[in-house]
Design an enzyme around this catalytic site. Structure first.
Site, mmCIF file in Angstrom:
data_model
loop_
_atom_site.group_PDB
_atom_site.id
_atom_site.type_symbol
_atom_site.label_atom_id
_atom_site.label_comp_id
_atom_site.label_asym_id
_atom_site.label_seq_id
_atom_site.Cartn_x
_atom_site.Cartn_y
_atom_site.Cartn_z
ATOM 1 N N ASP A 54 51.166 34.133 27.793
ATOM 2 C CA ASP A 54 51.821 35.287 27.169
ATOM 3 C C ASP A 54 50.826 36.406 26.887
ATOM 4 O O ASP A 54 51.228 37.533 26.574
ATOM 5 C CB ASP A 54 52.569 34.897 25.888
ATOM 6 C CG ASP A 54 51.676 34.323 24.799
ATOM 7 O OD1 ASP A 54 50.487 34.025 25.082
ATOM 8 O OD2 ASP A 54 52.156 34.151 23.674
ATOM 9 N N ASP A 74 49.489 29.533 27.609
ATOM 10 C CA ASP A 74 50.930 29.675 27.788
ATOM 11 C C ASP A 74 51.295 30.998 28.451
ATOM 12 O O ASP A 74 52.475 31.342 28.557
ATOM 13 C CB ASP A 74 51.674 29.508 26.463
ATOM 14 C CG ASP A 74 51.274 30.532 25.408
ATOM 15 O OD1 ASP A 74 50.160 31.071 25.496
ATOM 16 O OD2 ASP A 74 52.068 30.784 24.492
ATOM 17 N N SER A 84 49.265 27.082 23.119
ATOM 18 C CA SER A 84 48.601 28.279 23.629
ATOM 19 C C SER A 84 47.203 27.948 24.129
ATOM 20 O O SER A 84 47.033 27.158 25.051
ATOM 21 C CB SER A 84 48.581 29.357 22.545
ATOM 22 O OG SER A 84 48.065 30.565 23.037
ATOM 23 N N ASP A 107 46.031 33.347 29.044
ATOM 24 C CA ASP A 107 45.792 32.206 28.170
ATOM 25 C C ASP A 107 46.693 31.045 28.579
ATOM 26 O O ASP A 107 47.418 31.128 29.572
ATOM 27 C CB ASP A 107 45.948 32.587 26.699
ATOM 28 C CG ASP A 107 47.357 33.019 26.339
ATOM 29 O OD1 ASP A 107 48.183 33.222 27.249
ATOM 30 O OD2 ASP A 107 47.648 33.161 25.134
#
Length: 473
Positions: free
Chosen positions: A256, A254, A104, A252
């Site tokens: 999500d 990743d 992340s 961010d």
């Protein structure tokens, strides 16, 4: 034998560790083998889909995990570069368990894994992750791979690209075609939004994307891919103002989570976005014939008070939960909620297998803005009703004593206590305020959120509570 302690890298909801000291191909392979034996085989999964973000270690670790899964006769589909919500889409649409290799927003030297069952159902410490950790540790300690369950015939590992299907699915949920033209600056932070935004917000939409840092680079050369930190929004804020854009979006690493900046370069509270999207989702359900009082919306307890107020005003049912995606997803499924929001900018949708997707939330914001002539600041003004502190972390030696000091003081002020997640204290009398004080599960921290009817009250409560929290015993 291995010196790796998986208890240090397997967290409450995912795996997160330094590469290669804590997470290398051997560890990834053991976790893949354990995942097959604990989750995929016992629960009759048809296979496992595996993706990875732009970090350099991603392809190698994902391949090792896949080999561990396939060694037990469980077929694996590799989807390559993907955002986390793209992996959830693959899990839901293909009906397979999933593994997403990402850390992340963590720095470049980290990687990790987010695991799910078919239909993007979460795997956390209390729902199988602890068992995966323990079996993988057993395998590593013995230099083994297979463990108790083995297959004489390893399964096939194939590859497919789901990006176009993912984009088409999201565009089918929110129609932007009839809205006014919009200019939006998107800061991908060198993360996976640089891969997914061009596909989702591409041709045929009245949206002009002005890209910032779309080059996939797991070393994050421009800034950390963590929009929760104000300094990581500065480039986006400046670009929105300089280019006269209608809004800005920041994702961010990743992709999500999605954060929103208005036309003046001011960050919009994720709670306000939660209220906005809730309004749209409840309205869509009511238009489809569902009575409002049968429509549920989930929110965690540190969302602004404006969120449950908005849900009540819509005539819908609000469901308050603890902080954390496993709690949100569980309550979403139990109540068949149309939408769920967290103040951390995670947004969950029934139409997306109850999973979180920042991209779908962004589409809702774009659609809402495109349907009116007023700027974004005017659109969200009705949802930004209170003054908020944001989350403030304090290092404490004795969290229990600090919490009791705050409880005693707040009760003297006429507040009512609630212990759903840490301690929530609410004072309804004028001037109204409430606060949440929650201990970290992994660090000696107390997390404070304060909200009040006005800025001065919020600051007074915030400062006094921080003095109590940081007081030496």
């Amino acid at each position: 034998m291995t010196a790796v302690r998986l208890a240090d890298v397997v967290k409450a909801y995912d795996v997160r560790g330094l590469v290669p000291a804590q997470l290398d191909t051997r560890v990834a392979g053991a976790l893949g083998s354990a995942f097959a034996q604990v989750i995929a085989i016992p629960e009759g999964e048809d296979g496992v889909v595996v993706g990875h973000d732009m970090r350099e270690s991603g392809p190698e670790l994902a391949a090792a995990f896949a080999a561990g899964v396939a060694s037990h006769g469980v077929p694996v589909t590799m989807i390559g570069l993907s955002s986390t919500d793209q992996l959830y889409f693959a899990s839901g649409s293909l009906g397979r368990a999933g593994a997403m290799f990402t850390a992340s927003h963590n720095p470049a030297q980290y990687n990790g894994i987010k695991l799910c069952r078919r239909g993007a159902r979460p795997v956390g410490q209390d729902s199988g992750l602890a068992e995966v950790r323990d079996l993988a540790q057993w395998l590593l300690d013995r230099g083994a791979l297979h463990g108790p369950l083995t297959s004489a015939a390893p399964a096939q590992i194939d590859a497919t690209d789901v990006l176009a299907d993912y984009a088409a699915y999201l565009r089918g949920l929110v129609d932007l075609s009839g809205g006014r033209p919009l200019r939006v600056v998107v800061d991908a932070g060198n993360g996976m939004a640089g891969h997914t935004v061009p596909a989702v917000l591409g041709e045929g939409l009245p949206v002009e994307v002005l890209p910032l840092y779309f080059e996939l680079d797991g070393t994050f050369p421009n800034h950390e891919a963590n929009p929760l930190e104000p300094e990581n929004l500065r480039d986006l804020q400046a670009a929105v103002v300089e280019q006269g854009a209608d809004l800005g979006l920041a994702f961010d690493g990743d992709a999500d989570r999605c954060f929103v900046v208005d036309e003046q370069g001011r960050p919009v509270s994720p709670s306000a976005i939660t209220a906005l999207v809730a309004t749209r989702e409840v309205g869509k359900s009511v238009a489809a014939g569902t009575p409002a009082d049968q429509v549920a919306v989930v929110h965690n307890l540190i969302c602004s008070r404006a969120v449950p107020e908005t849900i009540e005003e819509l005539g819908a049912r609000g469901v308050r939960t603890r902080v954390g995606h496993s709690f949100i997803k569980a309550q979403m499924a139990e109540h068949e909620a149309v939408f769920g929001g967290e103040h951390s900018a995670h947004y969950y949708f029934r139409d997306f297998w109850y999973a979180d997707t920042g991209m779908l939330a962004a589409l809702h914001v774009l659609a809402a803005l495109g349907e009116q002539e007023e700027p974004l600041s005017a659109l969200v003004a009705g949802f930004e009703r209170y003054a908020a502190s944001g989350e403030i972390n304090s290092v404490v030696v004795d969290a229990g004593s600090a919490t009791e000091r705050v409880r005693a003081w707040a009760l003297e002020q006429g507040a009512v206590a609630d212990g759903l997640d840490g301690l929530t204290l609410t004072r309804e009398e004028t001037p109204m305020w409430w606060l949440s004080l929650r201990p970290s599960n992994t660090e000696p921290l107390l997390r404070l959120n304060v909200e009040a009817a006005d800025q001065a009250t919020m600051e007074q409560v915030r400062d006094h509570v921080l003095t109590l929290v940081r007081q030496e015993d």
